[in-house]
Design a protein around this motif. Structure first.
Motif, PDB file in Angstrom:
ATOM      1  N   ALA A   1      93.750  54.723 -58.391  1.00 21.69           N
ATOM      2  CA  ALA A   1      93.940  55.034 -59.817  1.00 21.69           C
ATOM      3  C   ALA A   1      95.423  55.126 -60.155  1.00 21.69           C
ATOM      4  CB  ALA A   1      93.228  56.329 -60.169  1.00 21.69           C
ATOM      5  N   ALA A   2      96.230  55.685 -59.245  1.00 25.69           N
ATOM      6  CA  ALA A   2      97.677  55.767 -59.479  1.00 25.69           C
ATOM      7  C   ALA A   2      98.297  54.375 -59.511  1.00 25.69           C
ATOM      8  CB  ALA A   2      98.323  56.624 -58.393  1.00 25.69           C
ATOM      9  N   ILE A   3      97.864  53.506 -58.601  1.00 29.40           N
ATOM     10  CA  ILE A   3      98.369  52.125 -58.589  1.00 29.40           C
ATOM     11  C   ILE A   3      97.988  51.410 -59.881  1.00 29.40           C
ATOM     12  CG2 ILE A   3      98.101  49.890 -57.446  1.00 29.40           C
ATOM     13  CD1 ILE A   3      97.788  51.483 -54.795  1.00 29.40           C
ATOM     14  N   ASP A   4      96.750  51.594 -60.322  1.00 30.64           N
ATOM     15  CA  ASP A   4      96.313  50.990 -61.585  1.00 30.64           C
ATOM     16  C   ASP A   4      97.159  51.500 -62.751  1.00 30.64           C
ATOM     17  OD1 ASP A   4      94.357  49.591 -60.287  1.00 30.64           O
ATOM     18  OD2 ASP A   4      92.742  50.984 -60.805  1.00 30.64           O
ATOM     19  N   ALA A   5      97.460  52.801 -62.754  1.00 31.93           N
ATOM     20  CA  ALA A   5      98.255  53.375 -63.839  1.00 31.93           C
ATOM     21  C   ALA A   5      99.661  52.784 -63.855  1.00 31.93           C
ATOM     22  CB  ALA A   5      98.322  54.891 -63.686  1.00 31.93           C
ATOM     23  N   LEU A   6     100.249  52.603 -62.689  1.00 27.32           N
ATOM     24  CA  LEU A   6     101.592  52.007 -62.634  1.00 27.32           C
ATOM     25  C   LEU A   6     101.562  50.570 -63.145  1.00 27.32           C
ATOM     26  CD1 LEU A   6     102.723  53.398 -59.158  1.00 27.32           C
ATOM     27  CD2 LEU A   6     103.579  54.099 -61.400  1.00 27.32           C
ATOM     28  N   GLY A   7     100.501  49.857 -62.827  1.00 27.75           N
ATOM     29  CA  GLY A   7     100.387  48.492 -63.339  1.00 27.75           C
ATOM     30  C   GLY A   7     100.215  48.465 -64.842  1.00 27.75           C
ATOM     31  N   GLU A   8      99.364  49.360 -65.375  1.00 29.51           N
ATOM     32  CA  GLU A   8      99.152  49.408 -66.823  1.00 29.51           C
ATOM     33  C   GLU A   8     100.432  49.788 -67.556  1.00 29.51           C
ATOM     34  OE1 GLU A   8      96.320  51.672 -70.134  1.00 29.51           O
ATOM     35  OE2 GLU A   8      95.772  51.684 -68.013  1.00 29.51           O
ATOM     36  N   MET A   9     101.222  50.670 -66.967  1.00 31.38           N
ATOM     37  CA  MET A   9     102.466  51.102 -67.594  1.00 31.38           C
ATOM     38  C   MET A   9     103.590  50.088 -67.392  1.00 31.38           C
ATOM     39  SD  MET A   9     102.140  55.085 -66.377  1.00 31.38           S
ATOM     40  CE  MET A   9     103.576  55.748 -67.211  1.00 31.38           C
ATOM     41  N   GLY A  10     103.370  49.096 -66.509  1.00 31.00           N
ATOM     42  CA  GLY A  10     104.383  48.077 -66.273  1.00 31.00           C
ATOM     43  C   GLY A  10     105.637  48.620 -65.609  1.00 31.00           C
ATOM     44  N   VAL A  11     105.466  49.537 -64.677  1.00 34.14           N
ATOM     45  CA  VAL A  11     106.615  50.190 -64.036  1.00 34.14           C
ATOM     46  C   VAL A  11     107.098  49.306 -62.891  1.00 34.14           C
ATOM     47  CG1 VAL A  11     107.463  52.311 -62.985  1.00 34.14           C
ATOM     48  CG2 VAL A  11     105.592  52.407 -64.641  1.00 34.14           C
ATOM     49  N   THR A  12     107.966  48.361 -63.188  1.00 30.62           N
ATOM     50  CA  THR A  12     108.443  47.449 -62.142  1.00 30.62           C
ATOM     51  C   THR A  12     109.280  48.172 -61.094  1.00 30.62           C
ATOM     52  OG1 THR A  12     110.337  46.891 -63.554  1.00 30.62           O
ATOM     53  CG2 THR A  12     108.399  45.470 -63.688  1.00 30.62           C
TER      54      THR A  12
ATOM     55  N   ALA B   1     104.975  49.429 -50.165  1.00 30.24           N
ATOM     56  CA  ALA B   1     104.894  50.402 -49.069  1.00 30.24           C
ATOM     57  C   ALA B   1     103.465  50.904 -48.898  1.00 30.24           C
ATOM     58  CB  ALA B   1     105.846  51.572 -49.343  1.00 30.24           C
ATOM     59  N   ALA B   2     102.747  51.094 -50.002  1.00 35.85           N
ATOM     60  CA  ALA B   2     101.371  51.577 -49.920  1.00 35.85           C
ATOM     61  C   ALA B   2     100.481  50.577 -49.188  1.00 35.85           C
ATOM     62  CB  ALA B   2     100.832  51.844 -51.318  1.00 35.85           C
ATOM     63  N   ARG B   3     100.661  49.291 -49.466  1.00 30.15           N
ATOM     64  CA  ARG B   3      99.811  48.308 -48.797  1.00 30.15           C
ATOM     65  C   ARG B   3     100.234  48.044 -47.360  1.00 30.15           C
ATOM     66  NH1 ARG B   3     101.765  42.807 -48.983  1.00 30.15           N
ATOM     67  NH2 ARG B   3      99.635  42.094 -48.670  1.00 30.15           N
ATOM     68  N   ASP B   4     101.451  48.475 -46.995  1.00 31.87           N
ATOM     69  CA  ASP B   4     101.912  48.294 -45.614  1.00 31.87           C
ATOM     70  C   ASP B   4     101.601  49.490 -44.726  1.00 31.87           C
ATOM     71  OD1 ASP B   4     102.894  45.795 -46.165  1.00 31.87           O
ATOM     72  OD2 ASP B   4     104.934  46.476 -46.579  1.00 31.87           O
ATOM     73  N   ASP B   5     101.003  50.542 -45.286  1.00 35.53           N
ATOM     74  CA  ASP B   5     100.698  51.739 -44.511  1.00 35.53           C
ATOM     75  C   ASP B   5      99.681  51.389 -43.419  1.00 35.53           C
ATOM     76  OD1 ASP B   5     100.063  54.190 -43.476  1.00 35.53           O
ATOM     77  OD2 ASP B   5      99.540  55.126 -45.388  1.00 35.53           O
ATOM     78  N   GLU B   6     100.100  51.531 -42.165  1.00 36.60           N
ATOM     79  CA  GLU B   6      99.227  51.153 -41.060  1.00 36.60           C
ATOM     80  C   GLU B   6      97.986  52.029 -40.974  1.00 36.60           C
ATOM     81  OE1 GLU B   6     101.493  51.165 -37.514  1.00 36.60           O
ATOM     82  OE2 GLU B   6     102.730  49.437 -38.070  1.00 36.60           O
ATOM     83  N   LEU B   7      98.088  53.258 -41.457  1.00 38.79           N
ATOM     84  CA  LEU B   7      96.959  54.181 -41.380  1.00 38.79           C
ATOM     85  C   LEU B   7      96.105  54.154 -42.646  1.00 38.79           C
ATOM     86  CD1 LEU B   7      98.730  57.243 -39.734  1.00 38.79           C
ATOM     87  CD2 LEU B   7      97.418  55.429 -38.620  1.00 38.79           C
ATOM     88  N   GLY B   8      96.555  53.420 -43.649  1.00 41.51           N
ATOM     89  CA  GLY B   8      95.847  53.401 -44.917  1.00 41.51           C
ATOM     90  C   GLY B   8      94.802  52.301 -44.991  1.00 41.51           C
ATOM     91  N   GLN B   9      94.134  52.268 -46.136  1.00 40.86           N
ATOM     92  CA  GLN B   9      93.152  51.231 -46.392  1.00 40.86           C
ATOM     93  C   GLN B   9      93.850  49.968 -46.893  1.00 40.86           C
ATOM     94  OE1 GLN B   9      89.745  51.618 -45.937  1.00 40.86           O
ATOM     95  NE2 GLN B   9      90.236  53.589 -45.001  1.00 40.86           N
TER      96      GLN B   9
END
Length: 711
Positions: A143-154, A162-170
């Motif tokens: 939801a936070a990632i979606d919000a950043l995209g909707e707000m256009g926060v480049t 970094a979130a998608r590179d987290d080895e322990l994450g989904q």
């Protein structure tokens, strides 16, 4: 629903809503929160109530309050949303708060939203259970990632990477790429970079996202896209190039992907007409087909002649895509040479079906037009799609005034079009009712047409007979024309005239003949063709079960035909209690339109099918319709509401709302409130009545909540 002005809400009713929001019953509190939006309560009253409800002890109430607030919050509510995001442990509340903050584009929340895209922020954010599983945070992270995209926060793009590179994450490729897609040009740059540096599923997902973009968003990256190893991207980028761009000529001739060469041809043909001519030699059939689609109308005589010769060869032996294109264009390029090869293609069951269908359409649209008999002969084809396409063409011709096409359609509906030799076979007994095979005295129909098993038209002229038969029969099911020296059958019980009248031609292969009847009825039954109602009535007597629904559906939609009004009404009276609800409904429609005093109509009010009851209710006066407001089925209840709204007095509309509420039909009450000012007045008064039980209050609040916008 109708868009009617509603009576304003009295102050005491609004105050009563506030009372219910503070009720001890958490179910009523939730229902009252949802009712705020449905009743259009002014923000000056609703927003403070929603803010107050964010502190409710019940998590469902807080969730409902935040869902309502996220759609209506003003900028000065950002602090409240942030507070709930950080301090309310309920996941659904946090997710709705993030959505509300994104809608407000509030910069004060960016730091916390960016942090939540990377971690649980346990030092600053409350969670339902510190030891809860990973998915508890994953929902909020997405939801936070979606919000950043909707707000256009480049500026947050590094955080997303970094979130998608987290080895322990989904795996977060999809939500991250979705966010990049909404960040404009800078997001596109990052997606292109992923294409160049990554492989596997991530690369495929990035490619899929880029292909969803409006091609205009790729205009600044044409050079990179044209050089891309991905054919879908190259093809998508071409639409942003000028048709005269010389790079298009190179792509049309040299690109390794046929799909790109096709796209280049379509983009460049208007400005570079030589490209389609060159593409006729392309090794890919789909590119050659695109060349045929984009060739200029006027070609040099030698080119035009060679083109037609090649088209005829392709039609005979080409690949599927090319044959389909040739079938479309041959009648225009060579109208005098197209008919025979198109008929050969249509008749060949080993050729691709879509190419054969294209040939039927091309044959039907030729100019000058082919004779109708040529099309009629195609109705003996075993391929259902061929017959259906032909029926559409014949229907269109018949509606345009082509008598031969109308005759073919009527014969197909009646089941006499397909014939095997000239033999006769016993037909299903006609049973009681009018004999539709008997023309009126002194009348006869036009020539009868049939199709042999070989697809040939058999046409027999009918001599006028004063036999008391109907016009319909002389058109659709006449007796065989008998030579003067023919031996006549004896009038034995087996060969009595009445039985001979009930014979019709053997219809070739049974499966094709039976299917053709149903297809003709479905495709042509509602066509504006003279004699359609008699044809349908005659077909009804012997049509297969698969066609009966289509017959009655067509009968209830056709224009009145005075010549057979009695026969139609007789059939409708016989069918009003048919076991099939579709047939019963059509029979009711016929009776309602042509025999409004028929006693059969009253039975429809008790029909087990809700749609038939609804149709019958709509014919009642409002006082009678009122009795059906408590019907078990929503369509019937809504029909009763419609009648009362259209014809009932204000007092009756208020009574209607009262009876619906007493029956606890919140959905139907919402339907009435949305359209009736008097019903809304009753509602305000009722909601403000002290001492109502919780159940009665809930029905009122639930109905109002169903009026709330969903997005």
């Amino acid at each position: 629903m109708r868009d009617l002005p509603m009576a304003p809400m009295p102050a005491e009713t609004a105050a009563m809503l506030a009372t219910h929001i503070r009720s001890e019953n958490e179910i009523l509190r939730s229902a009252a929160i949802k009712a705020l939006a449905g009743l259009g309560v002014a923000p000056a009253l609703s927003l403070p109530l929603l803010t107050e409800a964010l502190m409710d002890p019940d998590p469902d109430v807080r969730t409902d309050a935040m869902e309502a607030l996220r759609l209506s919050a003003a900028p000065d509510h950002a602090e409240t949303l942030i507070f709930s995001l950080e301090n309310d442990p309920v996941r659904e509340v946090k997710r709705a708060a993030l959505s509300g903050l994104a809608r407000l584009r509030d910069s004060s929340a960016l730091a916390r939203i960016r942090a939540l895209s990377l971690s649980r922020c346990e030092d600053h954010v409350a969670w339902e259970d510190e030891n809860s599983d990973w998915e508890d945070w994953l929902d909020i992270q997405i939801a936070a990632i979606d919000a950043l995209g909707e707000m256009g926060v480049t500026a947050a793009i590094p955080d997303l990477m970094a979130a998608r590179d987290d080895e322990l994450g989904q795996t977060l490729d999809i939500p991250v790429f979705e966010a990049l897609l909404r960040m404009g040009n800078e997001g596109v740059v990052w997606l292109l970079a992923i294409l160049q540096t990554e492989g596997g599923p991530a690369r495929r997902r990035a490619l899929s996202m880029l292909c969803r973009l409006d091609p205009a968003a790729l205009a600044d990256h044409l050079d990179a896209l044209i050089a891309s190893p991905d054919a879908p991207l190259r093809a998508r980028a071409l639409s942003q190039m000028d048709p005269g761009d010389p790079r298009l000529a190179r792509l049309a001739a040299e690109d390794p992907a046929a799909s790109v060469r096709v796209a280049a041809l379509h983009q460049a043909a208007s400005a570079q007409p030589d490209l389609p001519i060159a593409a006729l030699r392309d090794p890919a059939p789909e590119v050659q087909a695109a060349a045929l689609d984009t060739l200029a109308e006027d070609l040099a005589p030698d080119v035009a002649e060679a083109l037609v010769d090649n088209m005829l060869a392709w039609l005979d032996q080409g690949a599927q895509a090319l044959v389909r294109a040739v079938a479309r264009h041959l009648p225009r390029r060579a109208p005098d040479r197209a008919r025979a090869p198109l008929l050969t293609l249509i008749a060949d069951p080993l050729r691709p079906l879509d190419a054969r269908i294209a040939a039927v359409k091309a044959l039907a649209g030729m100019d000058p037009a082919v004779e109708t008999g040529c099309l009629t002969a195609l109705l003996s084809n075993p391929a259902q799609q061929i017959r259906a396409t032909t029926l559409v063409a014949l229907r269109d011709r018949a509606e345009a005034g082509d008598d031969a096409a109308a005759e073919a359609v009527r014969a197909a509906i009646h089941g006499t079009l397909l014939a095997e030799d000239a033999t006769q076979a016993e037909d299903t007994a006609l049973g009681d009712g009018p004999d539709m095979t008997v023309p009126k005295e002194g009348e006869s129909g036009p020539c009868r047409i049939r199709i042999s098993l070989e697809g040939e038209i058999i046409e027999q002229a009918e001599a006028p007979k004063a036999t008391g038969q109907s016009t319909l029969a002389s058109i659709l099911a006449p007796m065989e024309a008998m030579p003067e020296d023919a031996d006549l059958a004896e009038d034995t019980p087996e060969e009595a005239p009445s039985k001979r009248r009930r014979r019709r031609a053997v219809e070739g292969p049974a499966a094709v003949a039976e299917a053709l009847v149903a297809e003709a009825i479905q495709i042509c039954g509602t066509a504006r063709i003279d004699g359609m109602v008699p044809a349908l009535l005659a077909a009804r007597l012997a049509a297969p079960d698969s066609a009966q629904r289509a017959i009655w559906t067509a009968l209830c939609q056709t224009s009145p035909d005075p010549a057979c009004a009695e026969d139609l009404l007789s059939a409708a009276h016989a069918a009003h209690d048919h076991e099939d609800p579709v047939i019963r409904g059509a029979a009711f429609a016929v009776l309602a339109a042509r025999a409004p005093d028929s006693p059969c109509l009253a039975a429809a009010l008790r029909d087990p099918d809700a749609l038939i009851r609804a149709a019958a209710i709509r014919r009642q006066p409002p006082e009678v319709a009122m009795a059906h407001l408590v019907d078990d089925a929503m369509p019937a209840r809504h029909a009763a509401v419609d009648v009362v709204l259209a014809e009932g007095s204000d007092a009756l509309q208020r009574q209607m709302a009262d009876e619906i509420a007493a029956a606890e039909r919140a959905d139907t009450l919402a339907y009435a409130l949305a359209q009736s000012g008097p019903a809304r007045e009753w509602y305000y008064q009722r909601l403000g009545t002290p001492g109502l039980g919780d159940r009665a209050v809930f029905i009122l609040l639930d109905a109002a909540g169903q009026l709330a916008p969903t997005a």
